[in-house]
Design a protein around this motif. Structure first.
Motif, short mmCIF file in Angstrom:
data_model
loop_
_atom_site.label_atom_id
_atom_site.label_comp_id
_atom_site.label_asym_id
_atom_site.label_seq_id
_atom_site.Cartn_x
_atom_site.Cartn_y
_atom_site.Cartn_z
N ILE A 159 2.16 13.15 -12.98
CA ILE A 159 0.77 12.69 -12.98
C ILE A 159 0.65 11.23 -12.57
CG2 ILE A 159 0.01 14.36 -14.70
CD1 ILE A 159 0.23 12.18 -16.79
N ALA A 160 1.75 10.64 -12.07
CA ALA A 160 1.65 9.27 -11.54
C ALA A 160 0.82 9.30 -10.26
CB ALA A 160 3.04 8.71 -11.26
N ASN A 161 0.18 8.18 -9.97
CA ASN A 161 -0.69 8.05 -8.80
C ASN A 161 -1.86 9.04 -8.87
OD1 ASN A 161 -1.45 6.82 -6.34
ND2 ASN A 161 -0.52 8.49 -5.17
N THR A 162 -2.40 9.21 -10.07
CA THR A 162 -3.61 10.02 -10.28
C THR A 162 -4.55 9.25 -11.19
OG1 THR A 162 -2.69 11.14 -12.22
CG2 THR A 162 -2.29 12.16 -10.07
N TYR A 163 -5.78 9.75 -11.30
CA TYR A 163 -6.73 9.14 -12.23
C TYR A 163 -6.20 9.17 -13.66
CZ TYR A 163 -10.40 8.92 -8.67
OH TYR A 163 -11.15 8.62 -7.55
N VAL A 239 1.04 -0.72 -11.14
CA VAL A 239 2.27 0.04 -11.36
C VAL A 239 2.06 1.53 -11.09
CG1 VAL A 239 3.95 0.73 -13.11
CG2 VAL A 239 3.17 -1.63 -13.01
N MET A 240 0.91 2.05 -11.49
CA MET A 240 0.69 3.50 -11.45
C MET A 240 0.25 4.02 -10.09
SD MET A 240 1.42 4.80 -14.37
CE MET A 240 1.70 4.31 -16.07
N LEU A 241 -0.52 3.25 -9.34
CA LEU A 241 -1.21 3.77 -8.16
C LEU A 241 -0.59 3.27 -6.87
CD1 LEU A 241 -4.89 3.24 -9.41
CD2 LEU A 241 -3.49 5.31 -9.61
N SER A 242 -0.49 4.15 -5.91
CA SER A 242 -0.07 3.79 -4.56
C SER A 242 -1.10 4.20 -3.52
CB SER A 242 1.28 4.44 -4.23
OG SER A 242 1.20 5.86 -4.33
N VAL A 244 -4.61 3.95 -1.89
CA VAL A 244 -5.67 2.93 -1.84
C VAL A 244 -6.99 3.48 -2.35
CG1 VAL A 244 -6.95 1.37 -0.32
CG2 VAL A 244 -4.51 1.76 0.06
N GLU A 245 -7.26 4.75 -2.12
CA GLU A 245 -8.53 5.33 -2.53
C GLU A 245 -8.64 5.51 -4.05
OE1 GLU A 245 -9.32 8.89 -0.40
OE2 GLU A 245 -9.67 7.84 1.50
N LEU A 246 -7.55 5.35 -4.77
CA LEU A 246 -7.59 5.43 -6.24
C LEU A 246 -7.65 4.06 -6.89
CD1 LEU A 246 -4.90 8.21 -6.91
CD2 LEU A 246 -7.39 8.47 -6.76
N TYR A 247 -7.62 3.00 -6.08
CA TYR A 247 -7.61 1.64 -6.63
C TYR A 247 -8.90 1.35 -7.40
CZ TYR A 247 -3.56 0.06 -3.85
OH TYR A 247 -2.32 -0.11 -3.32
N PRO A 248 -8.80 0.60 -8.49
CA PRO A 248 -10.00 0.00 -9.09
C PRO A 248 -10.36 -1.28 -8.34
CG PRO A 248 -8.08 -0.55 -10.40
CD PRO A 248 -7.60 0.35 -9.30
N ASN A 254 -7.66 -7.77 -4.84
CA ASN A 254 -6.39 -8.46 -4.62
C ASN A 254 -5.76 -8.04 -3.29
OD1 ASN A 254 -4.11 -10.15 -5.93
ND2 ASN A 254 -3.07 -8.29 -5.27
N ASN A 255 -5.96 -6.79 -2.90
CA ASN A 255 -5.48 -6.33 -1.61
C ASN A 255 -6.19 -7.06 -0.47
OD1 ASN A 255 -4.10 -4.70 0.27
ND2 ASN A 255 -5.74 -3.18 0.29
#
Length: 302
Positions: A159-163, A239-242, A244-248, A254-255
């Motif tokens: 479930i990494a890289n998920t909401y 750490v969790m997200l890779s 871009v569409e899931l970024y807060p 910062n990106n």
């Protein structure tokens, strides 16, 4: 003929203070406290004012004009339009993600904190103090220390890289449980709970109809703490997200900021995005502060 002697006020007795001295001392204390509060308010409001001013400038004006005053060219609406339309409106997606992370996370975390604090305050069971002590220990553990172990765990679970990888850690608030337990002990009367039980109400109904209502000021505090903490959280999504569409918003801005050396126009996008990002927190504070005022007057008498 009798002579009238001029009446003079008697000198104050030894050891007694003049009645004006306490008034002058209280006035001096008020001035000092007010001055300190003004300094603290200036410290917190100055960055917000700078963001407001910077978001109205172009990149050239941002570096050629006074940072705390507006430029001759007012570019606020142009900057906001660029923020909302750049890269297919990716900022809107980041904003929606932050609303999901912070809104859902803060709401569920507040409910769980209320349930845990209420249970620790009103139910007698073996190991209650041990559980509460463990929760207090959790307050001392920074989120950065648990981010990497959580990533390894979530990676094994898939479930990494998920909401869920950002939402699940946000559902736990040790400080919220601590605050709700203290507040429940002082506001939720055990006799009221016993009366509800005698009337046939179940434990869940008592908690939802009586406990949550009496805990409202504490719940607002926990909700705002969680909302601000999740909204401003940077390390855990990093750490969790890779994707871009899931970024807060924090990670997305910062990106953008990391690209200003290559494309200076990202300064305008970053300052405009920061301005938009602080608006929901200000609205939440204005709307929910009335519940604080209501909680401060609970139990007062005329």
């Amino acid at each position: 003929m009798t002579t009238l002697k001029e009446s003079r006020p008697a000198p104050p007795a030894a050891g007694k203070q003049s009645p004006n001295k306490p008034q002058r001392r209280a006035r001096s204390s008020t001035i000092i406290v007010t001055g300190l509060l003004l300094v603290v308010a200036l410290y917190f409001l100055a960055p917000v004012y700078w963001v407001l001013v910077a978001s109205t400038k172009s990149t050239a004006d941002l570096f050629s004009t006074n940072g705390f005053w507006f430029a001759p060219t007012f570019s606020l609406w142009h900057n906001i339009s660029q923020v909302l339309t750049y890269d297919g409106g990716i900022f809107v997606r980041w904003f929606a993600n932050s609303v999901i992370y912070a809104g859902v996370g803060a709401l569920l975390a507040t409910y769980f904190a209320a349930a845990g604090g209420y249970a620790l305050a009103k139910y007698e069971f073996r190991g209650r103090n041990l559980v509460f002590g463990t929760i207090l220990a959790g307050v001392l553990v920074p989120g950065t220390a648990t981010a990497l172990p959580l990533f390894l765990l979530f990676s094994q679970l898939g479930i990494a890289n998920t909401y869920a990888s950002v939402l699940i850690p946000s559902l736990v608030s040790p400080f919220g449980i601590f605050l709700c337990r203290i507040y429940a002990q002082s506001t939720v009367d055990s006799a009221l709970i016993e009366a509800a039980r005698i009337d046939g109400a179940g434990e869940l109904r008592i908690f939802h109809t009586i406990g949550l209502k009496l805990l409202t000021p504490a719940l607002v505090t926990v909700f705002l703490f969680q909302l601000v903490g999740i909204w401003n959280n940077y390390f855990l999504p990093l750490v969790m997200l890779s994707d871009v569409e899931l970024y807060p918003i924090t990670l997305g801005l910062n990106n953008w900021l990391s690209q200003v050396d290559r494309l200076p126009e990202f300064y305008e996008l970053t300052t405009g995005g920061v301005l938009l990002s602080i608006i929901p927190l200000g609205i939440a504070m204005v709307i929910l502060q009335r519940f604080w005022r209501g909680g401060l007057t609970e139990g007062s008498v005329k």
